[in-house]
Enzyme design. Structure first.
Site, short mmCIF file in Angstrom:
data_model
loop_
_atom_site.label_atom_id
_atom_site.label_comp_id
_atom_site.label_asym_id
_atom_site.label_seq_id
_atom_site.Cartn_x
_atom_site.Cartn_y
_atom_site.Cartn_z
N CYS A 155 0.74 -1.14 -0.35
CA CYS A 155 -0.31 -0.34 -0.10
C CYS A 155 0.58 1.67 0.36
CB CYS A 155 -0.92 -0.29 1.07
SG CYS A 155 -0.06 -0.08 2.35
N HIS A 158 -1.81 1.61 7.70
CA HIS A 158 -2.15 1.39 6.37
C HIS A 158 -1.66 2.67 5.23
CE1 HIS A 158 -4.08 0.29 2.27
NE2 HIS A 158 -5.00 0.89 2.23
N ASN A 186 -7.90 4.11 -2.24
CA ASN A 186 -7.72 2.87 -1.48
C ASN A 186 -6.18 2.29 -3.02
OD1 ASN A 186 -6.18 1.18 0.46
ND2 ASN A 186 -8.90 0.74 1.24
#
Ligand code: NAG
Ligand code: NAG
Ligand code: NAG
Length: 373
Positions: free
Chosen positions: A153, A291, A328
Site C-alpha cells: 500500500c 495502512h 485505496n
C-alpha cells in the site's frame, strides 16, 4: 455473474436482513444451524467476487469466517457514528489475521526519517475551500490499483502521489512503476511492507522512476532484482516533506498543491462499503497506523448521521459531516469504487500522524542564476 441479474443488489438486501438476524452474536458457532439466508448470501458473495474453494472443508471454514465477518460488520455499524455502511466486501471470507498478513504493513514505530514538519503554506491564514476533489481534473488521478498478495500500500500510495503531482504541475499524465519502488528499495523486500517515505527515497536514489508499462507490477513475494537502469524515467521528484499534524493545514496544502499520502489505522476498512467513517480514538486508535492511502480531496455531507441509537437527540438534527476522500489500493470492487471517506476534523483513525508528500521536479529545470565566483 450471468446467473443472477444483479447479485450485488440482492446481496445487499439479503445481508441487511441477515445482519438484523445475527445482531449481537459474537461467534459463527453461536449461530446454531446455519440459516438458509447465510448460505445464500455466501453463494452470492462467491459469485460476485469469483471465489471457489478446493474442498468442502475449506468451503465450510470460509462460510464460518463469512458469518463471523457479518457479525463484525454489524458491530462496526453500531460503533460508527458517521454515515458509513459495513457489510460484505471482497474480504468477507478472510480472517482478521489473514487480512492483516495480506494488507497491513509494518507498524510505523521510530523509523521516521529525522526531518521537521513543514508548514503547509506560506500564508497560513489563507482560507481553505469548502470542497476539493482532484478526481475532477481529468487524468490527474490514475486508475484504482490492486495490491493482490503484496503488502505494498505504501508504494501504491507514493506512486499515486507522484502521478497526481506530475499531472497537475506539468499536464503530463503518467503511470509510474510500483514494481520499481518495491525492487529497488533499501531492503529489497517490498511486498513485506514498508513506508511511503522509503518509496520516495528510492525515487530520489534512482534519479526518477520508470513507467508502469515498462516495468509492470507483479504481485508476489519473490524478491526481484532492481531493473531501474533498464528503463527510461518518466517522473522525477526533488524531495519529500512531512506536513503538520493539523487537518486545516493538510486541507490547505491539498487544495493548493495536490494529493498527499497518509497512513491510517485500517481497522474499519476491511468490511467498509460506503459512506463517511467516523470513529472515536477508543475504537480506532490514532497511534496505531498500519495502512497508507492517497488523500485526493475533501467535502461535507449534508445527510444526517447514522447510528442514531447512540447519539443524543440534539445531534440528530441534519448536520453536515465533513470528510476526507481517500484513494485505496484494494481494487475498484471495494468501497466507493475503490475510494473511501473518513470524517475530517477529529483525527479519525490517525489520519494526521504521517501526512507525507513528494515534490515533483523536472530534472532539466536549472536555476536561473549560479553563484558568482
Ligand atoms: C475466477 O477465478 C478463477 C480462478 O479461481 C480464474 O481462473 C478466473 O479467470 C476468474 N474469473 C474472473 C472473471 O476473474
Ligand atoms: C495508466 O493505466 C491505466 C490502467 O492500466 C490506463 O487505462 C491508462 O491509459 C494509463 N495511462 C497512461 C498515460 O499510460
Ligand atoms: C541506491 O541505489 C544503488 C544502486 O543504484 C543501490 O546499490 C543502493 O543500495 C541504493 N541506496 C538506497 C539507500 O536505496
Amino acid at each position: 455473474m450471468a446467473l443472477i441479474a444483479h447479485p450485488s443488489c440482492l446481496l445487499a438486501l439479503l445481508v441487511a436482513g441477515l445482519a438484523q438476524g445475527i445482531r449481537g452474536s459474537l461467534m459463527a458457532q453461536d449461530l446454531g444451524p446455519q440459516p438458509l439466508e447465510l448460505k445464500e448470501a455466501f453463494k452470492l458473495f462467491q459469485i460476485q467476487f469469483n471465489r471457489s474453494y478446493l474442498t468442502p472443508e475449506e468451503h465450510a471454514r470460509r462460510l464460518d469466517i463469512f458469518a463471523h465477518n457479518l457479525a463484525q460488520a454489524q458491530r462496526l455499524q453500531e460503533e460508527d457514528f458517521g454515515t458509513a455502511e459495513f457489510g460484505v466486501t471482497p474480504f468477507s471470507d478472510l480472517t482478521e489475521e489473514e487480512f492483516g498478513q495480506l494488507y497491513g504493513h509494518r507498524r510505523a514505530a521510530g523509523g521516521v526519517p529525522g526531518m521537521g514538519r513543514v508548514v503547509g503554506s506560506e500564508a497560513p491564514e489563507e482560507s481553505v475551500p469548502h470542497t476539493c476533489d482532484w478526481r475532477k481534473v481529468a487524468g490527474a488521478i490514475s486508475s484504482i490499483r490492486n495490491q493482490g498478495n503484496c503488502r505494498c500500500c505504501w508504494a501504491m500510495a507514493a506512486a499515486g502521489n507522484i502521478e497526481a503531482l506530475w499531472g497537475i504541475n506539468f499536464l503530463e499524465f503518467v503511470n509510474v512503476s510500483v514494481q520499481e519502488l518495491l525492487d529497488c528499495g533499501r531492503c529489497g523486500d517490498g511486498c513485506h511492507g514498508g513506508y511511503v517515505w522509503e518509496a520516495f527515497s528510492t525515487v530520489l536514489n534512482n534519479s526518477g522512476v520508470a513507467s508502469e508499462r515498462d516495468y509492470p507490477f507483479q504481485a508476489n513475494f519473490r524478491p526481484h532484482r532492481c531493473h531501474a537502469k533498464m528503463y527510461n524515467k518518466v517522473a522525477w521528484i526533488q524531495d519529500f516533506i512531512f506536513l503538520p499534524d493539523n487537518e486545516q493545514r493538510i486541507a490547505q496544502y491539498l487544495a493548493t498543491y495536490g494529493p498527499i499520502t497518509v497512513t491510517i489505522n485500517m481497522k474499519y476498512l476491511k468490511l467498509y462499503q460506503k459512506g463517511v467513517i467516523k470513529a472515536r480514538p477508543t475504537t480506532c486508535d490514532p497511534q496505531f497506523v498500519d495502512h497508507s492511502a492517497l488523500l485526493v480531496g475533501f467535502g461535507s455531507d449534508k445527510s444526517e448521521g447514522m447510528g442514531a441509537e447512540t447519539v443524543s437527540s440534539q445531534s440528530r438534527h441534519p448536520r453536515s459531516t465533513p470528510y476526507w476522500i481517500l484513494k485505496n489500493s484494494w481494487g475498484a470492487q471495494w468501497g466507493e469504487e475503490g475510494y473511501f471517506r473518513l470524517h475530517r476534523g477529529s483525527n479519525t483513525c490517525g489520519i494526521t500522524k504521517y501526512p507525507v508528500t513528494a515534490r515533483v521536479q523536472k530534472p532539466d529545470v536549472k536555476p536561473q542564476f549560479s553563484c558568482p565566483p
